[in-house]
Motif scaffolding. Structure first.
Motif, PDB file in Angstrom:
ATOM      1  N   GLY A   1       0.819   9.975  -5.480  1.00 52.89           N
ATOM      2  CA  GLY A   1       1.874  10.936  -5.174  1.00 52.89           C
ATOM      3  C   GLY A   1       2.088  11.190  -3.693  1.00 52.89           C
ATOM      4  O   GLY A   1       2.670  12.206  -3.317  1.00 52.89           O
ATOM      5  N   PHE A   2       1.636  10.278  -2.822  1.00 50.99           N
ATOM      6  CA  PHE A   2       1.913  10.411  -1.397  1.00 50.99           C
ATOM      7  C   PHE A   2       3.416  10.296  -1.153  1.00 50.99           C
ATOM      8  O   PHE A   2       4.133   9.668  -1.923  1.00 50.99           O
ATOM      9  CB  PHE A   2       1.196   9.320  -0.592  1.00 50.99           C
ATOM     10  CG  PHE A   2      -0.237   9.640  -0.279  1.00 50.99           C
ATOM     11  CD1 PHE A   2      -0.586  10.175   0.947  1.00 50.99           C
ATOM     12  CD2 PHE A   2      -1.234   9.385  -1.198  1.00 50.99           C
ATOM     13  CE1 PHE A   2      -1.899  10.470   1.254  1.00 50.99           C
ATOM     14  CE2 PHE A   2      -2.558   9.661  -0.911  1.00 50.99           C
ATOM     15  CZ  PHE A   2      -2.894  10.214   0.319  1.00 50.99           C
ATOM     16  N   GLU A   3       3.871  10.885  -0.052  1.00 49.35           N
ATOM     17  CA  GLU A   3       5.283  10.862   0.336  1.00 49.35           C
ATOM     18  C   GLU A   3       5.397  10.184   1.701  1.00 49.35           C
ATOM     19  O   GLU A   3       4.668  10.531   2.640  1.00 49.35           O
ATOM     20  CB  GLU A   3       5.796  12.297   0.425  1.00 49.35           C
ATOM     21  CG  GLU A   3       7.149  12.458   1.020  1.00 49.35           C
ATOM     22  CD  GLU A   3       7.469  13.924   1.319  1.00 49.35           C
ATOM     23  OE1 GLU A   3       8.471  14.154   2.007  1.00 49.35           O
ATOM     24  OE2 GLU A   3       6.717  14.834   0.896  1.00 49.35           O
ATOM     25  N   LEU A   4       6.299   9.223   1.823  1.00 44.27           N
ATOM     26  CA  LEU A   4       6.504   8.541   3.091  1.00 44.27           C
ATOM     27  C   LEU A   4       7.103   9.498   4.110  1.00 44.27           C
ATOM     28  O   LEU A   4       8.124  10.136   3.858  1.00 44.27           O
ATOM     29  CB  LEU A   4       7.430   7.334   2.913  1.00 44.27           C
ATOM     30  CG  LEU A   4       7.651   6.475   4.156  1.00 44.27           C
ATOM     31  CD1 LEU A   4       6.355   5.791   4.588  1.00 44.27           C
ATOM     32  CD2 LEU A   4       8.731   5.446   3.891  1.00 44.27           C
TER      33      LEU A   4
ATOM     34  N   SER B   1       3.200   3.489  10.148  1.00 44.58           N
ATOM     35  CA  SER B   1       3.703   4.294   9.029  1.00 44.58           C
ATOM     36  C   SER B   1       2.783   5.477   8.804  1.00 44.58           C
ATOM     37  O   SER B   1       1.596   5.425   9.123  1.00 44.58           O
ATOM     38  CB  SER B   1       3.830   3.465   7.757  1.00 44.58           C
ATOM     39  OG  SER B   1       2.577   2.980   7.349  1.00 44.58           O
ATOM     40  N   GLU B   2       3.367   6.540   8.272  1.00 43.39           N
ATOM     41  CA  GLU B   2       2.625   7.746   7.948  1.00 43.39           C
ATOM     42  C   GLU B   2       3.069   8.239   6.583  1.00 43.39           C
ATOM     43  O   GLU B   2       4.242   8.158   6.236  1.00 43.39           O
ATOM     44  CB  GLU B   2       2.885   8.843   8.989  1.00 43.39           C
ATOM     45  CG  GLU B   2       2.408   8.475  10.374  1.00 43.39           C
ATOM     46  CD  GLU B   2       2.707   9.533  11.423  1.00 43.39           C
ATOM     47  OE1 GLU B   2       3.127  10.656  11.067  1.00 43.39           O
ATOM     48  OE2 GLU B   2       2.510   9.226  12.615  1.00 43.39           O
TER      49      GLU B   2
ATOM     50  N   ARG C   1      -5.400   5.252 -12.776  1.00 45.65           N
ATOM     51  CA  ARG C   1      -5.907   4.093 -13.533  1.00 45.65           C
ATOM     52  C   ARG C   1      -4.739   3.236 -14.030  1.00 45.65           C
ATOM     53  O   ARG C   1      -4.755   2.011 -13.917  1.00 45.65           O
ATOM     54  CB  ARG C   1      -6.759   4.566 -14.706  1.00 45.65           C
ATOM     55  CG  ARG C   1      -7.468   3.439 -15.456  1.00 45.65           C
ATOM     56  CD  ARG C   1      -8.159   3.914 -16.740  1.00 45.65           C
ATOM     57  NE  ARG C   1      -8.861   5.154 -16.670  1.00 45.65           N
ATOM     58  CZ  ARG C   1     -10.169   5.298 -16.429  1.00 45.65           C
ATOM     59  NH1 ARG C   1     -10.917   4.245 -16.206  1.00 45.65           N
ATOM     60  NH2 ARG C   1     -10.714   6.499 -16.435  1.00 45.65           N
ATOM     61  N   ALA C   2      -3.703   3.873 -14.566  1.00 44.92           N
ATOM     62  CA  ALA C   2      -2.529   3.151 -15.066  1.00 44.92           C
ATOM     63  C   ALA C   2      -1.802   2.411 -13.943  1.00 44.92           C
ATOM     64  O   ALA C   2      -1.185   1.370 -14.173  1.00 44.92           O
ATOM     65  CB  ALA C   2      -1.578   4.112 -15.771  1.00 44.92           C
ATOM     66  N   ALA C   3      -1.897   2.937 -12.715  1.00 45.69           N
ATOM     67  CA  ALA C   3      -1.255   2.295 -11.561  1.00 45.69           C
ATOM     68  C   ALA C   3      -2.124   1.176 -10.980  1.00 45.69           C
ATOM     69  O   ALA C   3      -1.737   0.530 -10.011  1.00 45.69           O
ATOM     70  CB  ALA C   3      -0.956   3.337 -10.483  1.00 45.69           C
TER      71      ALA C   3
ATOM     72  N   ALA D   1       0.828  -1.206   0.000  1.00 40.82           N
ATOM     73  CA  ALA D   1       0.000   0.000   0.000  1.00 40.82           C
ATOM     74  C   ALA D   1       0.864   1.258   0.000  1.00 40.82           C
ATOM     75  O   ALA D   1       0.568   2.218  -0.718  1.00 40.82           O
ATOM     76  CB  ALA D   1      -0.941   0.000   1.205  1.00 40.82           C
ATOM     77  N   LEU D   2       1.929   1.269   0.790  1.00 36.13           N
ATOM     78  CA  LEU D   2       2.831   2.423   0.817  1.00 36.13           C
ATOM     79  C   LEU D   2       3.391   2.700  -0.571  1.00 36.13           C
ATOM     80  O   LEU D   2       3.393   3.845  -1.043  1.00 36.13           O
ATOM     81  CB  LEU D   2       3.974   2.189   1.805  1.00 36.13           C
ATOM     82  CG  LEU D   2       3.599   2.131   3.275  1.00 36.13           C
ATOM     83  CD1 LEU D   2       4.792   1.653   4.110  1.00 36.13           C
ATOM     84  CD2 LEU D   2       3.093   3.463   3.778  1.00 36.13           C
ATOM     85  N   ARG D   3       3.844   1.652  -1.253  1.00 38.40           N
ATOM     86  CA  ARG D   3       4.391   1.817  -2.609  1.00 38.40           C
ATOM     87  C   ARG D   3       3.310   2.286  -3.581  1.00 38.40           C
ATOM     88  O   ARG D   3       3.527   3.171  -4.394  1.00 38.40           O
ATOM     89  CB  ARG D   3       5.015   0.501  -3.097  1.00 38.40           C
ATOM     90  CG  ARG D   3       6.294   0.117  -2.382  1.00 38.40           C
ATOM     91  CD  ARG D   3       6.968  -1.104  -3.003  1.00 38.40           C
ATOM     92  NE  ARG D   3       6.117  -2.292  -2.991  1.00 38.40           N
ATOM     93  CZ  ARG D   3       6.059  -3.168  -1.985  1.00 38.40           C
ATOM     94  NH1 ARG D   3       6.778  -2.992  -0.905  1.00 38.40           N
ATOM     95  NH2 ARG D   3       5.268  -4.231  -2.066  1.00 38.40           N
ATOM     96  N   TRP D   4       2.122   1.679  -3.486  1.00 43.55           N
ATOM     97  CA  TRP D   4       1.040   1.997  -4.416  1.00 43.55           C
ATOM     98  C   TRP D   4       0.559   3.431  -4.232  1.00 43.55           C
ATOM     99  O   TRP D   4       0.346   4.150  -5.208  1.00 43.55           O
ATOM    100  CB  TRP D   4      -0.115   1.013  -4.231  1.00 43.55           C
ATOM    101  CG  TRP D   4      -1.118   1.115  -5.329  1.00 43.55           C
ATOM    102  CD1 TRP D   4      -1.096   0.463  -6.521  1.00 43.55           C
ATOM    103  CD2 TRP D   4      -2.292   1.942  -5.345  1.00 43.55           C
ATOM    104  NE1 TRP D   4      -2.183   0.830  -7.279  1.00 43.55           N
ATOM    105  CE2 TRP D   4      -2.931   1.736  -6.581  1.00 43.55           C
ATOM    106  CE3 TRP D   4      -2.851   2.830  -4.449  1.00 43.55           C
ATOM    107  CZ2 TRP D   4      -4.105   2.386  -6.930  1.00 43.55           C
ATOM    108  CZ3 TRP D   4      -4.025   3.477  -4.792  1.00 43.55           C
ATOM    109  CH2 TRP D   4      -4.644   3.245  -6.025  1.00 43.55           C
TER     110      TRP D   4
END
Length: 151
Positions: A29-32, A46-47, A95-97, A20-23
């Motif tokens: 465009g989320f940032e870890l 994780s946040e 959609r592509a992801a 989920a973090l990678r996706w």
């Protein structure tokens, strides 16, 4: 620990929080911000940050904290993202992801263009971009609704 902390965060539960973090990074465009792992490399906490907001990504940890993938696709909330870039391009990228688009981009009576999708485990996300300034009176006239607290 970062100095920046939002005043409200939602916790989203996944069977596979690392995926989920990678996706979420790839699709939206989320940032870890933070990842705490146990000795076996399993996420404990994780946040992730998106603009001036953040979410926590976690594992299933009780019968009351399950991914939609574990409960027949059911959702009890929708996570909403407001963007200031091209919504249609964002939708195409998601959609592509691998996002399942459940509501195609459409401009709403209140001036936002929105779409909704399901992520890799079935959480529903809505995404919007303001594309037109609309007054409360204009929104009421177009929608036929009574609106209170318009900002």
């Amino acid at each position: 620990m970062a100095d920046w902390r939002p005043s409200l965060m939602s916790a989203v539960v996944y069977r596979d929080p690392k995926a989920a973090l990678r996706w979420l990074e790839e699709a939206f465009g989320f940032e870890l911000l933070m990842l705490i792992e146990d000795n076996d490399g399993n996420p404990v906490h994780s946040e992730m940050r998106f603009g001036n907001a953040a979410i926590m990504i976690g594992s299933e940890w009780s019968d009351d904290h399950k991914s939609p993938a574990s409960i027949g696709g059911k959702n009890t909330q929708t996570v909403h993202i407001g963007i200031d870039t091209d919504l249609d391009a964002h939708c195409a990228h998601a959609r592509a992801a691998g996002a399942e688009i459940v509501r195609e981009p459409e401009t709403q009576f209140y001036g936002d263009r929105t779409y909704s999708c399901r992520d890799l485990e079935g959480h529903i996300w809505s995404i919007s971009q303001t594309v037109q300034a609309v007054t409360r009176e204009e929104a009421e006239q177009v929608s036929g609704l009574k609106i209170t607290g318009w900002v």
